[in-house]
Scaffold this motif. Structure first.
Motif, PDB file in Angstrom:
ATOM      1  N   PRO A 113      49.881  48.707  35.023  1.00  0.00           N
ATOM      2  CA  PRO A 113      50.966  49.436  34.872  1.00  0.00           C
ATOM      3  C   PRO A 113      51.072  50.673  35.773  1.00  0.00           C
ATOM      4  CG  PRO A 113      50.061  48.618  32.745  1.00  0.00           C
ATOM      5  CD  PRO A 113      49.072  48.220  33.975  1.00  0.00           C
ATOM      6  N   ASP A 114      50.098  51.428  35.980  1.00  0.00           N
ATOM      7  CA  ASP A 114      50.139  52.573  36.829  1.00  0.00           C
ATOM      8  C   ASP A 114      50.427  52.317  38.255  1.00  0.00           C
ATOM      9  OD1 ASP A 114      47.675  51.602  38.028  1.00  0.00           O
ATOM     10  OD2 ASP A 114      46.441  53.209  37.163  1.00  0.00           O
ATOM     11  N   GLY A 115      50.863  51.153  38.699  1.00  0.00           N
ATOM     12  CA  GLY A 115      51.304  50.674  39.950  1.00  0.00           C
ATOM     13  C   GLY A 115      50.170  50.418  40.882  1.00  0.00           C
ATOM     14  N   PHE A 116      48.590  50.389  40.570  1.00  0.00           N
ATOM     15  CA  PHE A 116      47.704  50.032  41.602  1.00  0.00           C
ATOM     16  C   PHE A 116      47.519  48.589  41.524  1.00  0.00           C
ATOM     17  CE2 PHE A 116      43.172  49.114  42.495  1.00  0.00           C
ATOM     18  CZ  PHE A 116      43.165  50.155  43.630  1.00  0.00           C
ATOM     19  N   ASP A 117      47.260  48.202  42.717  1.00  0.00           N
ATOM     20  CA  ASP A 117      47.144  46.836  43.117  1.00  0.00           C
ATOM     21  C   ASP A 117      45.656  46.343  43.110  1.00  0.00           C
ATOM     22  OD1 ASP A 117      47.756  44.237  43.643  1.00  0.00           O
ATOM     23  OD2 ASP A 117      48.463  44.465  45.574  1.00  0.00           O
ATOM     24  N   LEU A 118      45.188  45.954  41.802  1.00  0.00           N
ATOM     25  CA  LEU A 118      43.757  45.570  41.947  1.00  0.00           C
ATOM     26  C   LEU A 118      43.720  44.273  42.402  1.00  0.00           C
ATOM     27  CD1 LEU A 118      41.068  46.561  40.095  1.00  0.00           C
ATOM     28  CD2 LEU A 118      42.088  44.978  38.312  1.00  0.00           C
ATOM     29  N   ARG A 119      42.526  44.098  43.512  1.00  0.00           N
ATOM     30  CA  ARG A 119      42.297  42.739  44.349  1.00  0.00           C
ATOM     31  C   ARG A 119      40.915  42.475  44.189  1.00  0.00           C
ATOM     32  NH1 ARG A 119      46.488  41.244  47.660  1.00  0.00           N
ATOM     33  NH2 ARG A 119      48.167  42.607  47.462  1.00  0.00           N
ATOM     34  N   TRP A 120      40.777  41.159  44.483  1.00  0.00           N
ATOM     35  CA  TRP A 120      39.417  40.533  44.286  1.00  0.00           C
ATOM     36  C   TRP A 120      39.356  39.008  44.887  1.00  0.00           C
ATOM     37  CZ3 TRP A 120      42.633  40.932  40.147  1.00  0.00           C
ATOM     38  CH2 TRP A 120      43.188  39.834  39.452  1.00  0.00           C
ATOM     39  N   LYS A 121      38.201  38.553  45.154  1.00  0.00           N
ATOM     40  CA  LYS A 121      38.122  37.096  45.286  1.00  0.00           C
ATOM     41  C   LYS A 121      37.334  36.549  44.165  1.00  0.00           C
ATOM     42  CE  LYS A 121      38.072  37.577  50.477  1.00  0.00           C
ATOM     43  NZ  LYS A 121      37.066  37.148  51.840  1.00  0.00           N
ATOM     44  N   GLN A 122      37.810  35.371  44.105  1.00  0.00           N
ATOM     45  CA  GLN A 122      37.061  34.597  42.885  1.00  0.00           C
ATOM     46  C   GLN A 122      36.776  33.134  43.426  1.00  0.00           C
ATOM     47  OE1 GLN A 122      40.073  35.292  39.899  1.00  0.00           O
ATOM     48  NE2 GLN A 122      40.465  32.917  39.547  1.00  0.00           N
ATOM     49  N   LEU A 123      35.798  32.277  42.804  1.00  0.00           N
ATOM     50  CA  LEU A 123      35.500  31.222  43.260  1.00  0.00           C
ATOM     51  C   LEU A 123      34.799  30.689  41.909  1.00  0.00           C
ATOM     52  CD1 LEU A 123      35.412  28.975  45.382  1.00  0.00           C
ATOM     53  CD2 LEU A 123      33.322  30.009  46.293  1.00  0.00           C
ATOM     54  N   GLY A 124      35.210  29.321  41.828  1.00  0.00           N
ATOM     55  CA  GLY A 124      34.433  28.386  40.601  1.00  0.00           C
ATOM     56  C   GLY A 124      35.258  27.885  39.490  1.00  0.00           C
ATOM     57  N   LEU A 125      36.554  28.345  39.573  1.00  0.00           N
ATOM     58  CA  LEU A 125      37.337  27.822  38.454  1.00  0.00           C
ATOM     59  C   LEU A 125      37.463  26.325  38.505  1.00  0.00           C
ATOM     60  CD1 LEU A 125      39.305  29.475  36.675  1.00  0.00           C
ATOM     61  CD2 LEU A 125      38.540  30.826  38.378  1.00  0.00           C
ATOM     62  N   LEU A 126      37.572  25.633  39.622  1.00  0.00           N
ATOM     63  CA  LEU A 126      37.628  24.177  39.315  1.00  0.00           C
ATOM     64  C   LEU A 126      36.462  23.828  38.745  1.00  0.00           C
ATOM     65  CD1 LEU A 126      38.749  23.383  43.167  1.00  0.00           C
ATOM     66  CD2 LEU A 126      40.093  23.490  40.872  1.00  0.00           C
ATOM     67  N   GLU A 127      35.039  24.275  39.053  1.00  0.00           N
ATOM     68  CA  GLU A 127      33.987  23.805  38.277  1.00  0.00           C
ATOM     69  C   GLU A 127      34.108  24.345  36.831  1.00  0.00           C
ATOM     70  OE1 GLU A 127      32.823  23.896  42.460  1.00  0.00           O
ATOM     71  OE2 GLU A 127      33.986  24.993  41.037  1.00  0.00           O
ATOM     72  N   LEU A 128      34.461  25.174  36.215  1.00  0.00           N
ATOM     73  CA  LEU A 128      34.790  25.737  35.227  1.00  0.00           C
ATOM     74  C   LEU A 128      35.830  24.731  34.187  1.00  0.00           C
ATOM     75  CD1 LEU A 128      34.490  27.743  32.584  1.00  0.00           C
ATOM     76  CD2 LEU A 128      36.642  28.754  33.582  1.00  0.00           C
TER      77      LEU A 128
END
Length: 212
Positions: A113-128
């Motif tokens: 909501p403060d406008g900051f673009d929070l970014r990441w990489k993720q892996l493992g959703l298919l296994e989950l």
């Protein structure tokens, strides 16, 4: 390996009530985390002491919720009545995980909501999605001061996870010993439940609280 956060998934109709209920149980109000445009989801988060946080997440009425693995995982858990979706471990470099699992990580972001673009990489959703006992992996792509757990809103902390599943399977997936898969967080194994994250134990100012 360190616990980054735990995710609680619900349907849109019960999203606000769940955020308020969990906030009351844990002794602090959640904050609006914003929208995940690539996943078709949105969340509220509660940064905790000890460098972790709780996420309550729901789907949006958006095509991405039907396409993206995270959106589909959230929708599936919500259709089952809602509850703990999973647990997420933080890594400094997701490259070795990509090599081990044989595919690249997906990039994610949400605009706070403060406008900051929070970014990441993720892996493992298919296994989950195939095996709900498993965690998924996350590497933050922002400065440490910007990650959700950087500024705790409460003294409440996560003390343990109860996971239904096979400790060896999880150990092999994480590359960590089965008797101590996470640093600073106890793991209890439950054998008589459907596979997945069964409960999270917290220490609050009012004493221990377990959310199932």
């Amino acid at each position: 390996m360190r616990l980054d956060h735990v995710s609680y998934a619900v349907g849109r109709n019960s999203f606000v009530d769940t955020v308020q209920r969990l906030g009351s149980a844990l002794g602090a109000a959640f904050m609006d985390g914003g929208v995940h445009p690539r996943f078709g989801t949105r969340n509220f988060v509660l940064p905790l002491a000890g460098g972790t946080y709780v996420e309550v997440v729901t789907t949006l009425d958006h095509p991405a919720a039907d396409r993206a693995p995270f959106g589909r995982a959230v929708a599936k858990r919500a259709e089952e009545g809602g509850g703990w979706l999973g647990w997420v471990v933080s890594v400094d470099d997701i490259g070795p995980v990509e090599t081990r699992l044989g595919r690249p990580a997906a990039e994610g972001h949400r605009v706070r909501p403060d406008g900051f673009d929070l970014r990441w990489k993720q892996l493992g959703l298919l296994e989950l999605m195939e095996d709900p006992q498993l965690p998924y992996f996350l590497q933050w792509l922002v400065e440490p001061a910007e990650i959700p757990s950087a500024q705790p809103r409460t003294t409440t902390r996560i003390t343990g996870l109860t996971i239904a599943g096979d400790s060896k399977v999880i150990s092999d997936f994480l590359g960590e010993p089965a008797d101590h898969p996470l640093d600073q967080t106890d793991v209890t194994w439950a054998d008589d439940e459907e596979p997945g994250l069964v409960a999270v134990a917290f220490e609050t100012a009012r004493g221990p609280v377990t959310v199932e």
